[in-house]
Write a protein that holds these residues in place. Structure first.
Motif, mmCIF file in Angstrom:
data_model
loop_
_atom_site.group_PDB
_atom_site.id
_atom_site.type_symbol
_atom_site.label_atom_id
_atom_site.label_comp_id
_atom_site.label_asym_id
_atom_site.label_seq_id
_atom_site.Cartn_x
_atom_site.Cartn_y
_atom_site.Cartn_z
ATOM 1 N N PRO A 63 36.943 15.844 28.832
ATOM 2 C CA PRO A 63 36.617 14.690 27.969
ATOM 3 C C PRO A 63 36.680 13.363 28.723
ATOM 4 O O PRO A 63 35.838 12.480 28.520
ATOM 5 C CB PRO A 63 37.677 14.760 26.863
ATOM 6 N N ASP A 64 37.677 13.231 29.617
ATOM 7 C CA ASP A 64 37.774 12.008 30.420
ATOM 8 C C ASP A 64 36.569 11.868 31.346
ATOM 9 O O ASP A 64 36.070 10.759 31.576
ATOM 10 C CB ASP A 64 39.062 12.022 31.240
ATOM 11 N N PRO A 115 32.695 19.230 25.122
ATOM 12 C CA PRO A 115 33.587 18.886 24.003
ATOM 13 C C PRO A 115 32.845 18.102 22.932
ATOM 14 O O PRO A 115 31.800 17.497 23.202
ATOM 15 C CB PRO A 115 34.652 18.011 24.671
ATOM 16 N N TRP A 124 33.550 12.925 30.749
ATOM 17 C CA TRP A 124 32.428 12.495 29.920
ATOM 18 C C TRP A 124 32.523 11.013 29.584
ATOM 19 O O TRP A 124 31.492 10.337 29.456
ATOM 20 C CB TRP A 124 32.379 13.338 28.636
ATOM 21 N N THR A 125 33.744 10.489 29.437
ATOM 22 C CA THR A 125 33.870 9.049 29.197
ATOM 23 C C THR A 125 33.352 8.251 30.388
ATOM 24 O O THR A 125 32.760 7.182 30.220
ATOM 25 C CB THR A 125 35.329 8.655 28.912
ATOM 26 N N THR A 147 35.816 13.843 20.274
ATOM 27 C CA THR A 147 36.912 13.992 21.235
ATOM 28 C C THR A 147 36.734 13.038 22.411
ATOM 29 O O THR A 147 37.696 12.431 22.889
ATOM 30 C CB THR A 147 36.980 15.443 21.740
ATOM 31 N N ILE A 148 35.492 12.930 22.874
ATOM 32 C CA ILE A 148 35.197 12.030 23.990
ATOM 33 C C ILE A 148 35.476 10.584 23.604
ATOM 34 O O ILE A 148 36.111 9.830 24.354
ATOM 35 C CB ILE A 148 33.726 12.205 24.429
#
Length: 259
Positions: free
Chosen positions: A217-218, A35, A220-221, A39-40
């Motif tokens: 995305p979560d 993403p 990647w966080t 977005t991240i």
């Protein structure tokens, strides 16, 4: 203050450049697994709330601290003994070479059999992986003590604990801190791996849960949190090292300035 500013610029320049490259490279991405960085970052504050920091990040840090401290104590203690006595080193060296060649993640299932799946297992995994760089660097540091200084200490009757405190450990401390630095990065890796195997909280557990739920995305966080944690721990380690080895860095600076 003037000396601090260039160091801060050098420290921040490359990470800022990499983040900018990531932002540009991922800006038009439509891949669900890759993403856009915006977005991240937009998901970051919603995912890593104060409650999640207490419930996942804090337990991970405590496990890392426990395993790392245990490895540091065992590594320095055993390394000092092995490095101080030639016969002990001759006996232990083959075994040490065999054991350190075994990747610590392979031992996770074995340690689970004996220690269960609780925090004891995770701390043990971290300690088992972190102890080797500390131990081996301590051995080499103790072996490299200046023979002239060692002979001088013997001539003045400095033996036992006094010799260990005033000669051996200070002389070996630069090498010991090199091992501790290597162990810190290994400890972070093993912290995540142990939480991925069997856990109900922690950063590694959370990242896997996001991945299994396709919350990319979560996920990647969580990776960003690990990177930030590693950076923060590195800064703290450098701060401690600078103060513990101030005499050593002063000697090196004097040697560079001398003609």
């Amino acid at each position: 203050m003037r000396a601090l500013l260039p160091r801060l610029v050098f420290a921040v320049a490359l990470p800022a450049l990499l983040v900018a490259f990531w932002w540009v490279a991922s800006a038009g991405s439509t891949d669900v697994y890759w993403p856009p960085l915006r977005t991240i970052l937009a998901a970051f504050p919603d995912v890593w709330t104060a409650q999640r920091l207490r419930g996942d990040v804090l337990p991970s840090v405590l496990r890392l601290a426990g395993g790392y401290a245990l490895a540091a104590v065992l590594g320095v203690a055993l390394g000092t003994v092995i490095g101080s006595y030639r016969r002990v080193r001759a006996v232990c060296e083959p075994v040490l070479e065999i054991l350190r060649a075994v990747p610590p993640p392979v031992l996770v299932p074995v340690i689970m059999l004996f220690a269960g799946i609780g925090d004891t297992m995770k701390v043990t995994v971290i300690a088992v992986g972190c102890v080797w760089p500390v131990l081996l660097n301590t051995v080499e540091g103790v072996r490299a003590v200046d023979p002239v200084m060692a002979e001088t200490a013997r001539s003045y009757g400095i033996t036992g604990v006094a010799r260990l405190r005033n000669l051996v450990l200070p002389a070996a401390s630069p090498q010991i801190f090199a091992g501790l630095r290597q162990a810190l990065s290994i400890g972070i890796i093993l912290m995540v791996i142990s939480e991925m195997f069997a856990a109900s909280n922690g950063i590694g557990f959370t990242v896997v849960q996001f991945q299994r739920g396709f919350a990319i995305p979560d996920m990647w966080t969580g990776i960003l949190v690990l990177g930030l944690l590693g950076f923060l721990l590195s800064v703290v380690f450098q701060w401690v090292e600078r103060r513990a080895l101030g005499w050593y860095h002063g000697l090196r600076a004097s040697a560079r300035r001398s003609p």
